[in-house]
Design a protein around this motif. Structure first.
Motif, PDB file in Angstrom:
ATOM      1  N   VAL A 128       0.844  -1.197   0.000  1.00 25.64           N
ATOM      2  CA  VAL A 128       0.000   0.000   0.000  1.00 25.64           C
ATOM      3  C   VAL A 128       0.879   1.248   0.000  1.00 25.64           C
ATOM      4  CG1 VAL A 128      -1.625   1.348   1.408  1.00 25.64           C
ATOM      5  CG2 VAL A 128      -2.015  -1.100   1.052  1.00 25.64           C
ATOM      6  N   ALA A 129       1.914   1.253   0.841  1.00 26.35           N
ATOM      7  CA  ALA A 129       2.798   2.413   0.954  1.00 26.35           C
ATOM      8  C   ALA A 129       3.527   2.699  -0.351  1.00 26.35           C
ATOM      9  CB  ALA A 129       3.802   2.201   2.082  1.00 26.35           C
ATOM     10  N   ALA A 148      -6.298  -0.195  -3.718  1.00 24.50           N
ATOM     11  CA  ALA A 148      -7.328   0.649  -4.336  1.00 24.50           C
ATOM     12  C   ALA A 148      -8.008   1.529  -3.283  1.00 24.50           C
ATOM     13  CB  ALA A 148      -8.363  -0.209  -5.058  1.00 24.50           C
ATOM     14  N   ALA A 149      -8.305   0.966  -2.128  1.00 29.01           N
ATOM     15  CA  ALA A 149      -8.944   1.738  -1.054  1.00 29.01           C
ATOM     16  C   ALA A 149      -8.025   2.868  -0.600  1.00 29.01           C
ATOM     17  CB  ALA A 149      -9.295   0.831   0.121  1.00 29.01           C
ATOM     18  N   ALA A 150      -6.750   2.568  -0.456  1.00 28.49           N
ATOM     19  CA  ALA A 150      -5.788   3.580  -0.010  1.00 28.49           C
ATOM     20  C   ALA A 150      -5.625   4.689  -1.047  1.00 28.49           C
ATOM     21  CB  ALA A 150      -4.438   2.934   0.292  1.00 28.49           C
ATOM     22  N   LEU A 151      -5.572   4.328  -2.324  1.00 30.67           N
ATOM     23  CA  LEU A 151      -5.393   5.344  -3.367  1.00 30.67           C
ATOM     24  C   LEU A 151      -6.615   6.251  -3.492  1.00 30.67           C
ATOM     25  CD1 LEU A 151      -3.476   3.334  -6.118  1.00 30.67           C
ATOM     26  CD2 LEU A 151      -2.553   5.002  -4.474  1.00 30.67           C
ATOM     27  N   THR A 152      -7.802   5.718  -3.279  1.00 32.13           N
ATOM     28  CA  THR A 152      -9.009   6.550  -3.269  1.00 32.13           C
ATOM     29  C   THR A 152      -8.932   7.560  -2.137  1.00 32.13           C
ATOM     30  OG1 THR A 152     -10.340   4.795  -4.259  1.00 32.13           O
ATOM     31  CG2 THR A 152     -11.524   6.509  -3.043  1.00 32.13           C
ATOM     32  N   TRP A 153      -8.557   7.083  -0.951  1.00 35.10           N
ATOM     33  CA  TRP A 153      -8.397   7.971   0.211  1.00 35.10           C
ATOM     34  C   TRP A 153      -7.294   8.997  -0.048  1.00 35.10           C
ATOM     35  CZ3 TRP A 153      -4.065   8.634   3.321  1.00 35.10           C
ATOM     36  CH2 TRP A 153      -4.259   9.336   4.515  1.00 35.10           C
ATOM     37  N   LEU A 154      -6.203   8.552  -0.656  1.00 36.57           N
ATOM     38  CA  LEU A 154      -5.048   9.408  -0.895  1.00 36.57           C
ATOM     39  C   LEU A 154      -5.389  10.597  -1.795  1.00 36.57           C
ATOM     40  CD1 LEU A 154      -1.944   9.491  -0.224  1.00 36.57           C
ATOM     41  CD2 LEU A 154      -1.609   8.480  -2.494  1.00 36.57           C
ATOM     42  N   ASP A 155      -6.253  10.382  -2.770  1.00 37.25           N
ATOM     43  CA  ASP A 155      -6.648  11.482  -3.648  1.00 37.25           C
ATOM     44  C   ASP A 155      -7.272  12.623  -2.837  1.00 37.25           C
ATOM     45  OD1 ASP A 155      -5.717  10.285  -5.962  1.00 37.25           O
ATOM     46  OD2 ASP A 155      -7.673   9.433  -6.504  1.00 37.25           O
ATOM     47  N   ALA A 156      -8.175  12.281  -1.935  1.00 41.57           N
ATOM     48  CA  ALA A 156      -8.812  13.301  -1.094  1.00 41.57           C
ATOM     49  C   ALA A 156      -7.803  13.891  -0.110  1.00 41.57           C
ATOM     50  CB  ALA A 156      -9.982  12.696  -0.339  1.00 41.57           C
ATOM     51  N   TRP A 157      -6.914  13.067   0.415  1.00 46.13           N
ATOM     52  CA  TRP A 157      -5.917  13.519   1.389  1.00 46.13           C
ATOM     53  C   TRP A 157      -4.992  14.551   0.760  1.00 46.13           C
ATOM     54  CZ3 TRP A 157      -0.503  12.694   2.067  1.00 46.13           C
ATOM     55  CH2 TRP A 157      -0.016  12.986   3.348  1.00 46.13           C
ATOM     56  N   GLN A 158      -4.527  14.275  -0.454  1.00 44.50           N
ATOM     57  CA  GLN A 158      -3.628  15.214  -1.139  1.00 44.50           C
ATOM     58  C   GLN A 158      -4.266  16.574  -1.346  1.00 44.50           C
ATOM     59  OE1 GLN A 158      -1.037  13.866  -4.505  1.00 44.50           O
ATOM     60  NE2 GLN A 158      -2.385  12.071  -4.385  1.00 44.50           N
ATOM     61  N   GLN A 159      -5.546  16.598  -1.622  1.00 44.75           N
ATOM     62  CA  GLN A 159      -6.237  17.868  -1.843  1.00 44.75           C
ATOM     63  C   GLN A 159      -6.281  18.707  -0.570  1.00 44.75           C
ATOM     64  OE1 GLN A 159     -10.043  17.056  -3.647  1.00 44.75           O
ATOM     65  NE2 GLN A 159      -9.114  15.903  -5.315  1.00 44.75           N
ATOM     66  N   GLN A 160      -6.165  18.071   0.575  1.00 43.51           N
ATOM     67  CA  GLN A 160      -6.209  18.789   1.849  1.00 43.51           C
ATOM     68  C   GLN A 160      -4.831  19.265   2.297  1.00 43.51           C
ATOM     69  OE1 GLN A 160      -8.897  16.926   4.799  1.00 43.51           O
ATOM     70  NE2 GLN A 160      -9.286  15.454   3.155  1.00 43.51           N
TER      71      GLN A 160
END
Length: 148
Positions: A18-19, A135-147
């Motif tokens: 995941v990392a 896939a779950a982590a990358l979905t979360w990561l997209d929102a995280w990066q925007q913040q």
């Protein structure tokens, strides 16, 4: 763009997978990412650290893997408050065990005590519900990066 230190704690390799996927995604977005498979307190305290991203699995007893436990104990024993640092957290666990994601949750509590600022909401991936943690982590990561 941010200088991100990605701290990895893994038992069987899932958290590392995941990392690595997160690091590739962040690098492609223009961030500078250092993957740390054996993170140390000095990595957190280094002047070049902008943001920390923790990616850790959970042992069967709800604890942190050895390398992340080592960092956790260093932080608990010798880390000053770090209100200037921001972080994100991805925890992998299995709700079939009594202490689902216990280790990552314990780490999150310590980060809060040390006054680090959480970007977004930590992600806890349940192996019972999620067949593809990357896939779950990358979905979360997209929102995280925007913040960031």
């Amino acid at each position: 763009m941010a200088n991100i230190k990605l701290m990895i704690g893994t038992v069987y390799g899932n958290a590392e997978e995941v990392a690595v996927a997160c690091a590739e995604n962040l690098n492609a977005a223009g961030h500078q990412v250092a993957l740390l498979r054996r993170p140390e307190l000095s990595d957190l305290l280094a002047a070049d650290t902008d943001v920390l991203l923790f990616c850790s699995s959970t042992t069967g007893q709800g604890e942190l893997p050895d390398e992340m436990l080592h960092l956790y104990l260093q932080m608990k024993d010798a880390c000053p408050p770090l209100p200037q640092l921001r972080y994100g957290l991805i925890g992998l666990g299995d709700s079939g065990y009594e202490e689902f994601a216990g280790g990552p949750k314990m780490l999150n509590e310590l980060l809060f005590e040390l006054q680090l600022k959480c970007v977004g909401i930590p992600l806890y991936i349940d192996a019972c519900d999620t067949m593809d943690p990357v896939a779950a982590a990358l979905t979360w990561l997209d929102a995280w990066q925007q913040q960031l």
